[in-house]
Write a protein that holds these residues in place. Structure first.
Motif, PDB file in Angstrom:
ATOM      1  N   ASN A  71     -10.358  -6.317  17.482  1.00 34.73           N
ATOM      2  CA  ASN A  71      -9.485  -5.263  17.153  1.00 34.73           C
ATOM      3  C   ASN A  71      -7.945  -5.816  17.266  1.00 34.73           C
ATOM      4  O   ASN A  71      -7.738  -6.846  18.162  1.00 34.73           O
ATOM      5  N   TYR A  72      -6.971  -4.897  16.703  1.00 34.55           N
ATOM      6  CA  TYR A  72      -5.602  -5.250  17.127  1.00 34.55           C
ATOM      7  C   TYR A  72      -4.872  -4.135  16.610  1.00 34.55           C
ATOM      8  O   TYR A  72      -5.186  -3.285  15.586  1.00 34.55           O
ATOM      9  N   SER A  73      -3.845  -3.788  17.477  1.00 29.04           N
ATOM     10  CA  SER A  73      -2.996  -2.781  17.172  1.00 29.04           C
ATOM     11  C   SER A  73      -1.538  -3.250  17.358  1.00 29.04           C
ATOM     12  O   SER A  73      -0.970  -3.839  18.092  1.00 29.04           O
ATOM     13  N   ASP A  74      -0.677  -2.519  16.478  1.00 28.33           N
ATOM     14  CA  ASP A  74       0.831  -2.792  16.442  1.00 28.33           C
ATOM     15  C   ASP A  74       1.321  -1.375  16.671  1.00 28.33           C
ATOM     16  O   ASP A  74       1.827  -0.837  15.478  1.00 28.33           O
ATOM     17  N   LEU A  75       1.166  -0.811  17.855  1.00 28.10           N
ATOM     18  CA  LEU A  75       1.462   0.405  18.145  1.00 28.10           C
ATOM     19  C   LEU A  75       3.019   0.770  17.730  1.00 28.10           C
ATOM     20  O   LEU A  75       3.483   1.922  17.374  1.00 28.10           O
ATOM     21  N   TYR A  76       3.959  -0.141  18.074  1.00 28.50           N
ATOM     22  CA  TYR A  76       5.242   0.111  17.950  1.00 28.50           C
ATOM     23  C   TYR A  76       5.815  -0.265  16.483  1.00 28.50           C
ATOM     24  O   TYR A  76       6.962  -0.365  16.370  1.00 28.50           O
ATOM     25  N   MET A  77       5.030  -0.639  15.813  1.00 30.48           N
ATOM     26  CA  MET A  77       5.230  -0.931  14.197  1.00 30.48           C
ATOM     27  C   MET A  77       6.220  -2.011  14.248  1.00 30.48           C
ATOM     28  O   MET A  77       7.207  -1.927  13.485  1.00 30.48           O
ATOM     29  N   LEU A  78       6.037  -3.244  14.995  1.00 32.12           N
ATOM     30  CA  LEU A  78       7.299  -4.199  15.030  1.00 32.12           C
ATOM     31  C   LEU A  78       6.826  -4.982  13.802  1.00 32.12           C
ATOM     32  O   LEU A  78       7.795  -5.620  13.164  1.00 32.12           O
ATOM     33  N   TYR A  79       5.648  -5.009  13.240  1.00 28.09           N
ATOM     34  CA  TYR A  79       5.362  -5.907  11.968  1.00 28.09           C
ATOM     35  C   TYR A  79       5.394  -5.282  10.751  1.00 28.09           C
ATOM     36  O   TYR A  79       5.055  -4.057  10.774  1.00 28.09           O
ATOM     37  N   ASP A  80       5.865  -5.731   9.805  1.00 26.39           N
ATOM     38  CA  ASP A  80       5.754  -5.018   8.315  1.00 26.39           C
ATOM     39  C   ASP A  80       5.255  -5.883   7.344  1.00 26.39           C
ATOM     40  O   ASP A  80       5.754  -6.859   7.128  1.00 26.39           O
ATOM     41  N   GLY A  81       4.480  -5.271   6.676  1.00 30.34           N
ATOM     42  CA  GLY A  81       4.010  -6.225   5.550  1.00 30.34           C
ATOM     43  C   GLY A  81       2.373  -6.813   6.079  1.00 30.34           C
ATOM     44  O   GLY A  81       1.987  -6.487   7.093  1.00 30.34           O
ATOM     45  N   VAL A  82       1.990  -7.788   5.143  1.00 29.14           N
ATOM     46  CA  VAL A  82       0.618  -8.074   5.197  1.00 29.14           C
ATOM     47  C   VAL A  82       0.637  -9.403   6.443  1.00 29.14           C
ATOM     48  O   VAL A  82       1.637 -10.317   6.233  1.00 29.14           O
ATOM     49  N   GLU A  83      -0.264  -9.167   7.269  1.00 31.78           N
ATOM     50  CA  GLU A  83      -0.367  -9.968   8.310  1.00 31.78           C
ATOM     51  C   GLU A  83      -1.890 -10.796   8.509  1.00 31.78           C
ATOM     52  O   GLU A  83      -2.718 -10.038   8.157  1.00 31.78           O
ATOM     53  N   ILE A  84      -1.989 -12.021   8.920  1.00 34.82           N
ATOM     54  CA  ILE A  84      -3.260 -12.596   9.134  1.00 34.82           C
ATOM     55  C   ILE A  84      -3.435 -12.730  10.738  1.00 34.82           C
ATOM     56  O   ILE A  84      -2.604 -13.237  11.510  1.00 34.82           O
TER      57      ILE A  84
END
Length: 154
Positions: A52-65
């Motif tokens: 699992n992975y969470s970016d709760l603070y929405m630091l990333y935008d767009g497609v990530e691997i």
């Protein structure tokens, strides 16, 4: 108050409720005597892992691997399954569909990308020998989703 802030607050309330239920279930499980545990099999709990992975603070935008687990750790196949399988346990609200592939230890690329819709199982590799080391690569749009949740058997 922005929509994103209320979504984050709602998300945290859901997480706190889940933690409370987990603690209550764990405590109840310690008190109640049950039948002996049986070994899991392919697609039968307990699973081999829970990537699992969470970016709760929405630091990333767009497609990530995202590699699961992170280097230098790796996963290893067992005699439980001859395939590497993954189930998307997301909620289609915060955790959505993703693509996944297997990167066998020592190789620079993955085998092939497989789309994994919410609530469904997918085979990522078949007829894999016991003791094979690998990573699971997950491709997800973090501009749209907070992350991914999955269960896997290998």
């Amino acid at each position: 108050m922005s929509t994103r802030s209320s979504a984050r607050t709602h998300h945290w309330l859901i997480r706190l409720a889940a933690i409370a239920v987990t603690l209550l279930s764990t405590t109840a499980g310690l008190v109640v005597t049950s039948a002996p545990a049986q070994a899991g099999g392919c697609r039968v709990a307990p699973y081999s892992g829970y990537p699992n992975y969470s970016d709760l603070y929405m630091l990333y935008d767009g497609v990530e691997i995202i590699s699961q687990p992170q280097y230098p750790k790796y996963l290893t196949t067992t005699s439980q399954c001859s395939d590497i399988q993954i189930r998307n346990t997301g909620d289609n609200d915060y955790y959505g569909p993703f693509d996944a592939c297997i990167n066998f230890y020592g190789r620079a690329t993955c085998n092939y990308w497989t789309h994994v819709p919410v609530g469904q199982w997918r085979n990522l590799a078949t007829n894999v020998k016991d003791g094979t080391k690998f990573y699971i690569w997950i491709r997800i749009d973090l501009g749209r989703w907070y992350g991914f949740k999955a269960a896997g058997d290998w």
